[in-house]
Structure formats: structure tokens, C-alpha cells
Design a protein around this motif. Structure first.
Motif, PDB file in Angstrom:
ATOM      1  N   GLN A  48     -14.394 -18.946  -1.943  1.00  0.00           N
ATOM      2  CA  GLN A  48     -12.900 -18.793  -1.210  1.00  0.00           C
ATOM      3  C   GLN A  48     -12.042 -18.920  -1.953  1.00  0.00           C
ATOM      4  O   GLN A  48     -11.717 -18.040  -1.720  1.00  0.00           O
ATOM      5  N   GLU A  49     -12.254 -18.966  -3.246  1.00  0.00           N
ATOM      6  CA  GLU A  49     -11.348 -18.184  -4.277  1.00  0.00           C
ATOM      7  C   GLU A  49     -11.640 -16.594  -4.839  1.00  0.00           C
ATOM      8  O   GLU A  49     -10.802 -15.519  -4.678  1.00  0.00           O
ATOM      9  N   GLN A  50     -12.998 -16.275  -4.245  1.00  0.00           N
ATOM     10  CA  GLN A  50     -13.413 -14.699  -4.450  1.00  0.00           C
ATOM     11  C   GLN A  50     -12.637 -13.923  -3.212  1.00  0.00           C
ATOM     12  O   GLN A  50     -12.494 -13.331  -3.245  1.00  0.00           O
ATOM     13  N   ILE A  51     -12.951 -15.104  -1.587  1.00  0.00           N
ATOM     14  CA  ILE A  51     -12.233 -14.634  -0.561  1.00  0.00           C
ATOM     15  C   ILE A  51     -10.512 -14.461  -0.938  1.00  0.00           C
ATOM     16  O   ILE A  51     -10.190 -12.891  -0.257  1.00  0.00           O
ATOM     17  N   PHE A 104      -9.562  -6.024  -2.996  1.00  0.00           N
ATOM     18  CA  PHE A 104     -10.721  -6.116  -3.814  1.00  0.00           C
ATOM     19  C   PHE A 104     -11.115  -7.059  -4.736  1.00  0.00           C
ATOM     20  O   PHE A 104     -10.910  -8.215  -4.352  1.00  0.00           O
ATOM     21  N   LEU A 105     -12.535  -7.065  -4.978  1.00  0.00           N
ATOM     22  CA  LEU A 105     -13.529  -7.669  -5.376  1.00  0.00           C
ATOM     23  C   LEU A 105     -14.701  -7.731  -6.151  1.00  0.00           C
ATOM     24  O   LEU A 105     -15.337  -6.853  -5.904  1.00  0.00           O
ATOM     25  N   VAL A 106     -14.767  -8.057  -7.269  1.00  0.00           N
ATOM     26  CA  VAL A 106     -15.879  -7.991  -7.807  1.00  0.00           C
ATOM     27  C   VAL A 106     -17.353  -9.038  -7.817  1.00  0.00           C
ATOM     28  O   VAL A 106     -16.922  -9.760  -8.026  1.00  0.00           O
ATOM     29  N   PHE A 107     -18.762  -8.924  -7.155  1.00  0.00           N
ATOM     30  CA  PHE A 107     -19.391 -10.139  -7.491  1.00  0.00           C
ATOM     31  C   PHE A 107     -20.900  -9.795  -7.984  1.00  0.00           C
ATOM     32  O   PHE A 107     -20.941  -7.918  -8.426  1.00  0.00           O
ATOM     33  N   ASP A 108     -21.149 -10.752  -8.296  1.00  0.00           N
ATOM     34  CA  ASP A 108     -23.116 -10.440  -8.170  1.00  0.00           C
ATOM     35  C   ASP A 108     -23.790 -10.275  -7.358  1.00  0.00           C
ATOM     36  O   ASP A 108     -23.905 -11.491  -6.599  1.00  0.00           O
ATOM     37  N   LEU A 116     -14.583   3.997 -11.836  1.00  0.00           N
ATOM     38  CA  LEU A 116     -13.549   3.487 -10.400  1.00  0.00           C
ATOM     39  C   LEU A 116     -11.974   3.124 -10.858  1.00  0.00           C
ATOM     40  O   LEU A 116     -11.583   2.863 -11.527  1.00  0.00           O
ATOM     41  N   ILE A 117     -11.049   3.773 -10.164  1.00  0.00           N
ATOM     42  CA  ILE A 117      -9.504   3.268 -10.731  1.00  0.00           C
ATOM     43  C   ILE A 117      -8.550   3.141  -9.223  1.00  0.00           C
ATOM     44  O   ILE A 117      -9.361   3.741  -8.145  1.00  0.00           O
ATOM     45  N   TYR A 118      -8.066   1.922  -9.481  1.00  0.00           N
ATOM     46  CA  TYR A 118      -7.696   1.126  -7.745  1.00  0.00           C
ATOM     47  C   TYR A 118      -6.733   1.101  -8.301  1.00  0.00           C
ATOM     48  O   TYR A 118      -5.781   0.443  -9.358  1.00  0.00           O
ATOM     49  N   TYR A 119      -5.962   0.544  -7.303  1.00  0.00           N
ATOM     50  CA  TYR A 119      -4.457  -0.447  -6.996  1.00  0.00           C
ATOM     51  C   TYR A 119      -4.798  -1.383  -6.398  1.00  0.00           C
ATOM     52  O   TYR A 119      -4.218  -1.774  -5.421  1.00  0.00           O
ATOM     53  N   PRO A 120      -4.589  -2.676  -7.107  1.00  0.00           N
ATOM     54  CA  PRO A 120      -4.058  -3.522  -6.659  1.00  0.00           C
ATOM     55  C   PRO A 120      -3.396  -3.638  -6.214  1.00  0.00           C
ATOM     56  O   PRO A 120      -2.342  -3.507  -6.121  1.00  0.00           O
ATOM     57  N   GLY A 121      -3.266  -4.519  -4.576  1.00  0.00           N
ATOM     58  CA  GLY A 121      -2.822  -5.026  -3.577  1.00  0.00           C
ATOM     59  C   GLY A 121      -2.467  -3.499  -2.696  1.00  0.00           C
ATOM     60  O   GLY A 121      -1.464  -3.738  -1.741  1.00  0.00           O
ATOM     61  N   SER A 122      -2.473  -2.617  -2.957  1.00  0.00           N
ATOM     62  CA  SER A 122      -2.058  -1.503  -2.538  1.00  0.00           C
ATOM     63  C   SER A 122      -2.225  -1.309  -0.707  1.00  0.00           C
ATOM     64  O   SER A 122      -1.830  -1.083  -0.062  1.00  0.00           O
ATOM     65  N   ILE A 131     -16.629  -4.627  -3.637  1.00  0.00           N
ATOM     66  CA  ILE A 131     -15.856  -4.435  -2.550  1.00  0.00           C
ATOM     67  C   ILE A 131     -14.498  -3.617  -2.432  1.00  0.00           C
ATOM     68  O   ILE A 131     -13.665  -4.691  -3.390  1.00  0.00           O
ATOM     69  N   TRP A 132     -14.347  -2.650  -1.663  1.00  0.00           N
ATOM     70  CA  TRP A 132     -12.921  -2.546  -1.634  1.00  0.00           C
ATOM     71  C   TRP A 132     -12.481  -2.591  -0.072  1.00  0.00           C
ATOM     72  O   TRP A 132     -13.034  -1.943   0.833  1.00  0.00           O
TER      73      TRP A 132
END
Length: 272
Positions: free
Chosen positions: A5-8, A16-20, A132-138, A188-189
Motif C-alpha cells: 500500500q505504501e508503494q501505491i 512514479f514508482l520504482v519496484f522490482d 530518465l529525468i522526471y518531475y515528481p508531482g507534475s 512506472i510513471w
């Protein structure tokens, strides 16, 4: 369940989310090796030559297997609550240096928000090899169409879109982060997360990776770049198959009943 749930919660908060996904290392190495031989000969001679391969899943089955990997599909369904299905793969041997953008300018759905990208590292991704470059919350910002930026639809205006997106990032005070993930991990974005490709500090370094784009069930799908505010350019995706791809045979035989049904249904959708 694949995700906690924390990842979701992180995905919905940051976009975004990084997972294995639990990929076998030998599978990752095999995929990278089989893809490599298909890159442009100019890249083979010069590793700084920018190149990519779209929809190689039809020719390299490991690309297809990664796109339909069960753990990835389960994670996507947990995140957005609908069944996910891949419709495009992209394979890269180096960083893209791509300007910041949101995928909602290329792919979108009705209702909105049911598209996601998954970037899988086929080797360790570091600050040096073009992450990759990304803007969290965008992703929480309004989706920006060509019309929102005062532009006409069409790919001939894409450079103007990139300039407007740079101004959009500055106006909203967005701060970038780098997607430095380990071999076999997936990022995942959200469809509306602004992202691009960071420059390589050493242009001779490789950055092998695979991106797969996914739509979700029970939506209409359209191409925003070719759409206007009152007329979306509806598309019928070519789905990545769950079984090894077989090139359609040109037998000269009449269409099968199932093919005829698909054609009739497509005509009904276009009329209705």
C-alpha cells in the motif's frame, strides 16, 4: 499482491514508482544481447549515434515477454484499478536526451489518465549514462494539450510544444530528479508525469533499457497530437500479444469470420 500500500500511495502522490518485478538476470542479459544486433548499423559503428527500436516485440520474443510480464501487469492493475495491456515497446542502447514532455501529448484515453509507461533497466542506470529525468508531482497538474499552449495540432509543431513545456516547468517551479535504478528494476510513471532523458556525462557509455506503454481496459484511446478540443483522433491500438507473435500470412483466402466481426465492430464504433 505485487505492491504494498505504501508503494501505491507513493505512485499517486509523486506520479512514479520504482519496484522490482523479479526478473531473472539471465533473461535480462539474453534480451539485451538479442536486441543489440537489431540496432542501426550507424550505432554499431559509433556508440554515440542516437537510436531506438520501436515494437521489436514482433521480432525478439524476449521483448514481448517483458512487456506482458505478469508482475508488471499486476502492479499496473493495483495502481489504476483496471486491467492493463501493452500497445508499444521501445528499446534503447543509450540515453535519449529527450526534452521534457508528458505522454498525454502522445497517448491518451477517455476517460483520461488510463495510460502508463514502464521503463526497465537492462543494466545499472547511473547519473553518468543518461538516466530518465522526471518531475515528481507534475502528474497532478492539468494535462496540457497543443491547444492549451496555443499551438495547432500536428507533429510539425512538436518543437514548439517542447519550448512551451520548458516554460510550463519553470512557471510551476518543478524540480527534477534522476531515475537511477538498478539492472532488472522497473520505473512506472503516470501518463501525465513530465519526464525526459538526462544528458550523458560520458557519451560513450551505454544505457540499455526497454520502455513499454500500456493502456487500460474499458476506455477509448486517442492521439492528442492529432486531436482538437472537440474532436479526439481515436486510435485502435495494435496490442502486444500474450503469445509469440506470428506474422499474418498472405494466403489469398477470404477473411475469417472473426476478422469480419472485428471489421464490422470497428465500423460500428466509427459510425456510432
Amino acid at each position: 499482491m505485487v505492491l504494498a500500500q505504501e508503494q501505491i500511495a507513493q505512485f499517486h502522490e509523486q506520479g512514479f514508482l520504482v519496484f522490482d518485478p523479479g526478473l531473472d538476470e539471465a533473461f535480462v542479459d539474453d534480451l539485451k544481447e538479442k536486441v543489440f544486433v537489431h540496432y542501426d548499423p550507424a550505432f554499431q559503428a559509433n556508440p554515440t549515434f542516437p537510436t531506438r527500436l520501436q515494437d521489436l516485440w514482433k521480432r525478439v520474443d524476449e521483448v514481448r515477454q517483458l512487456a506482458v510480464h505478469d508482475n508488471v501487469l499486476q502492479a499496473l492493475e493495483q495502481l489504476l484499478g483496471r486491467r492493463a495491456r501493452p500497445f508499444q515497446t521501445l528499446n534503447f542502447p543509450t540515453g535519449t536526451r529527450q526534452a521534457a514532455h508528458s505522454d498525454t501529448i502522445h497517448f491518451n484515453s477517455l476517460p483520461h489518465g488510463y495510460m502508463a509507461g514502464v521503463w526497465v533497466a537492462l543494466e545499472d542506470i547511473t547519473p553518468d549514462n543518461g538516466p530518465l529525468i522526471y518531475y515528481p508531482g507534475s502528474h497532478k497538474l492539468p494535462e496540457m494539450s497543443m491547444q492549451d499552449f496555443g499551438l495547432e495540432p500536428g507533429y510539425e509543431h512538436y518543437r514548439e510544444y517542447e519550448e512551451m513545456m520548458r516554460e510550463h516547468i519553470e512557471l510551476n517551479g518543478l524540480k527534477p530528479q534522476l531515475g537511477t535504478i538498478r539492472k532488472g528494476e522497473a520505473l512506472i510513471w503516470h501518463a501525465n508525469l513530465i519526464h525526459g532523458g538526462a544528458p550523458q556525462t560520458d557519451p560513450t557509455l551505454s544505457r540499455h533499457s526497454q520502455v513499454t506503454h500500456y493502456y487500460f481496459a474499458d476506455c477509448q484511446y486517442y492521439i492528442p497530437m492529432r486531436s482538437t478540443a472537440d474532436k479526439p483522433h481515436i486510435r485502435e491500438p495494435e496490442w502486444v500479444t500474450f503469445e509469440p507473435y506470428v506474422e499474418p500470412a498472405e494466403s489469398g483466402l477470404p477473411p475469417t469470420p472473426s476478422l469480419l466481426r472485428r471489421v464490422v465492430n470497428k465500423l460500428r464504433r466509427s459510425i456510432g
